[in-house]
Design a protein around this motif. Structure first.
Motif, PDB file in Angstrom:
ATOM      1  N   TRP A   8     -16.782  76.998  62.278  1.00 42.19           N
ATOM      2  CA  TRP A   8     -16.150  76.727  63.584  1.00 42.19           C
ATOM      3  C   TRP A   8     -14.645  76.974  63.462  1.00 42.19           C
ATOM      4  O   TRP A   8     -13.894  76.112  63.065  1.00 42.19           O
ATOM      5  N   GLU A   9     -14.255  78.180  63.778  1.00 38.39           N
ATOM      6  CA  GLU A   9     -12.850  78.555  63.655  1.00 38.39           C
ATOM      7  C   GLU A   9     -12.085  78.170  64.918  1.00 38.39           C
ATOM      8  O   GLU A   9     -12.645  78.177  66.008  1.00 38.39           O
ATOM      9  N   ALA A  10     -10.807  77.890  64.715  1.00 41.58           N
ATOM     10  CA  ALA A  10      -9.943  77.607  65.871  1.00 41.58           C
ATOM     11  C   ALA A  10      -9.073  78.833  66.118  1.00 41.58           C
ATOM     12  O   ALA A  10      -8.648  79.493  65.169  1.00 41.58           O
ATOM     13  N   PRO A  11      -8.824  79.165  67.372  1.00 42.74           N
ATOM     14  CA  PRO A  11      -7.998  80.353  67.670  1.00 42.74           C
ATOM     15  C   PRO A  11      -6.536  80.125  67.308  1.00 42.74           C
ATOM     16  O   PRO A  11      -6.069  78.988  67.322  1.00 42.74           O
ATOM     17  N   GLU A  12      -5.845  81.219  66.962  1.00 43.41           N
ATOM     18  CA  GLU A  12      -4.404  81.128  66.741  1.00 43.41           C
ATOM     19  C   GLU A  12      -3.718  81.192  68.102  1.00 43.41           C
ATOM     20  O   GLU A  12      -3.948  82.116  68.876  1.00 43.41           O
ATOM     21  N   VAL A  13      -2.946  80.201  68.401  1.00 42.75           N
ATOM     22  CA  VAL A  13      -2.315  80.121  69.720  1.00 42.75           C
ATOM     23  C   VAL A  13      -0.799  80.128  69.561  1.00 42.75           C
ATOM     24  O   VAL A  13      -0.268  79.447  68.691  1.00 42.75           O
ATOM     25  N   ASP A  14      -0.121  80.925  70.371  1.00 40.48           N
ATOM     26  CA  ASP A  14       1.343  80.971  70.325  1.00 40.48           C
ATOM     27  C   ASP A  14       1.903  80.317  71.591  1.00 40.48           C
ATOM     28  O   ASP A  14       1.765  80.861  72.681  1.00 40.48           O
ATOM     29  N   ILE A  15       2.516  79.161  71.416  1.00 36.97           N
ATOM     30  CA  ILE A  15       3.024  78.439  72.592  1.00 36.97           C
ATOM     31  C   ILE A  15       4.552  78.364  72.610  1.00 36.97           C
ATOM     32  O   ILE A  15       5.127  77.704  73.458  1.00 36.97           O
ATOM     33  N   GLU A  16       5.182  79.065  71.658  1.00 34.06           N
ATOM     34  CA  GLU A  16       6.645  78.961  71.528  1.00 34.06           C
ATOM     35  C   GLU A  16       7.369  79.275  72.843  1.00 34.06           C
ATOM     36  O   GLU A  16       8.196  78.488  73.316  1.00 34.06           O
ATOM     37  N   ALA A  35       6.295  79.431  75.933  1.00 37.01           N
ATOM     38  CA  ALA A  35       5.982  78.507  77.032  1.00 37.01           C
ATOM     39  C   ALA A  35       6.729  77.189  76.855  1.00 37.01           C
ATOM     40  O   ALA A  35       7.256  76.630  77.822  1.00 37.01           O
ATOM     41  N   VAL A  36       6.791  76.695  75.617  1.00 35.84           N
ATOM     42  CA  VAL A  36       7.480  75.420  75.384  1.00 35.84           C
ATOM     43  C   VAL A  36       8.969  75.565  75.674  1.00 35.84           C
ATOM     44  O   VAL A  36       9.567  74.727  76.356  1.00 35.84           O
ATOM     45  N   LEU A  37       9.558  76.677  75.188  1.00 32.07           N
ATOM     46  CA  LEU A  37      10.998  76.863  75.398  1.00 32.07           C
ATOM     47  C   LEU A  37      11.310  77.031  76.887  1.00 32.07           C
ATOM     48  O   LEU A  37      12.357  76.580  77.361  1.00 32.07           O
ATOM     49  N   ARG A  88       9.689  75.583  79.276  1.00 30.00           N
ATOM     50  CA  ARG A  88       9.613  74.240  79.861  1.00 30.00           C
ATOM     51  C   ARG A  88      10.823  73.398  79.462  1.00 30.00           C
ATOM     52  O   ARG A  88      11.303  72.580  80.240  1.00 30.00           O
ATOM     53  N   VAL A  89      11.304  73.596  78.239  1.00 24.90           N
ATOM     54  CA  VAL A  89      12.509  72.885  77.800  1.00 24.90           C
ATOM     55  C   VAL A  89      13.683  73.280  78.690  1.00 24.90           C
ATOM     56  O   VAL A  89      14.469  72.434  79.131  1.00 24.90           O
ATOM     57  N   ASP A 146      13.258  71.809  82.012  1.00 18.78           N
ATOM     58  CA  ASP A 146      13.518  70.373  81.868  1.00 18.78           C
ATOM     59  C   ASP A 146      15.015  70.103  81.932  1.00 18.78           C
ATOM     60  O   ASP A 146      15.465  69.169  82.596  1.00 18.78           O
TER      61      ASP A 146
END
Lengths: 99, 186
Positions: A15-23, A25-27, A29-30, A33
């Motif tokens: 059961w592999e988890a996908p590699e996700v890039d959220i950098e 999106a987070v920046l 939102r920062v 903010d």
């Protein structure tokens, strides 16, 4: 570690988890903010200014009402409470004046 | 680019201190360093819901950013991030009973496999996902942090806020349950 245990661990790894890039999106939102925070602080400053202006308007309104009120007369027709201005009136009583 | 390389070599604590001073480059390094762990944990705690895992990963980092001035990492930043992540996952699961994420579990299978091998891989992955999903949340969290992310019992105890002995017994129970439910696949 015995054989079946190894096989179980190996099976779990299926059961592999996908590699996700959220950098990005987070920046984003920062950044949003930060803008929201800046706007909020600007709104708070404006609210404070509005509160001061309201107090000043209320003081002016009371002063005008006092000046425009007709003098109260005694039964003999003499002014009982002659109108006089309050020379010490101040919009900012905390700075030494009085209402 | 020199600045970026310097940042990549900095400790979490140094980067967090710079983040608190408004240095978003430092914060970006923290994201790159820990986003894999955070999103993988969220993905597995949410039974394979990739979209929700992404949202929760973003929210966890956003909360870290907002609290960067108040929080002292002391070498425990990842533990702190995973605590936030797990709490967000719990909130999410409480609010919404997730739909079956079969498509996502199938989609994530290794692209290098083909045909029969891929089908077998998908079948095994789905069986594991279902078995882990059936575990009580506390056991699932221990299993995910221990087996998939390699955290020590001490670190897991910090994330879950329980004694190390409890972590060990939950892991033992989880493995026993999985052995029973996946016995036919081994």
């Amino acid at each position: 570690m015995n054989g079946p245990e190894d096989e179980l661990f190996s099976l779990l790894d299926a059961w592999e988890a996908p590699e996700v890039d959220i950098e990005e999106a987070v920046l984003r939102r920062v950044h949003a903010d930060g803008e929201t925070e800046a706007l909020r602080s600007e709104v708070n400053e404006l609210r404070a200014e509005v509160a001061i202006l309201r107090r000043e308007m209320e003081s002016m309104r009371m002063l005008l009402a006092q000046r425009l009120a007709p003098p109260v007369e005694s039964s003999r027709g003499l002014p009982l409470l002659p109108y006089r201005t309050n020379d010490n009136f101040s919009l900012f009583p905390e700075q030494g004046g009085t209402r | 680019m020199i600045r970026r390389n310097e940042s990549e070599g900095s400790t979490d604590d140094e980067l967090l201190a710079r983040t608190a001073d408004g240095d978003t480059d430092a914060f970006a390094v923290l994201i790159r360093r820990h986003q894999g762990t955070v999103t993988r944990v969220a993905f597995r705690l949410l039974n394979g819901d990739r979209d929700a895992a992404e949202d929760i990963g973003q929210e966890a980092f956003l909360r870290l950013y907002r609290n960067s001035a108040r929080f002292e990492a002391k070498g425990m930043l990842l533990t702190y991030l995973l605590t936030i992540t797990r709490n967000l996952c719990l909130d999410y699961l409480r609010q919404k009973r997730p739909t079956d994420a079969l498509e996502q579990a199938t989609e994530m299978a290794s692209p290098v496999l083909s045909g029969e091998a891929r089908a077998l891989q998908n079948e095994r992955a789905e069986a594991v996902r279902q078995a882990i999903r059936a575990l009580p949340e506390e056991q699932r969290a221990v299993l995910v942090l221990s087996h998939y992310e390699g955290l020590s019992y001490d670190e897991i105890a910090s994330v879950l806020g329980c004694p190390m002995g409890t972590v060990a017994s939950r892991k033992h129970s989880a493995m026993a349950s999985l052995r029973r439910s996946l016995g036919g696949k081994i």
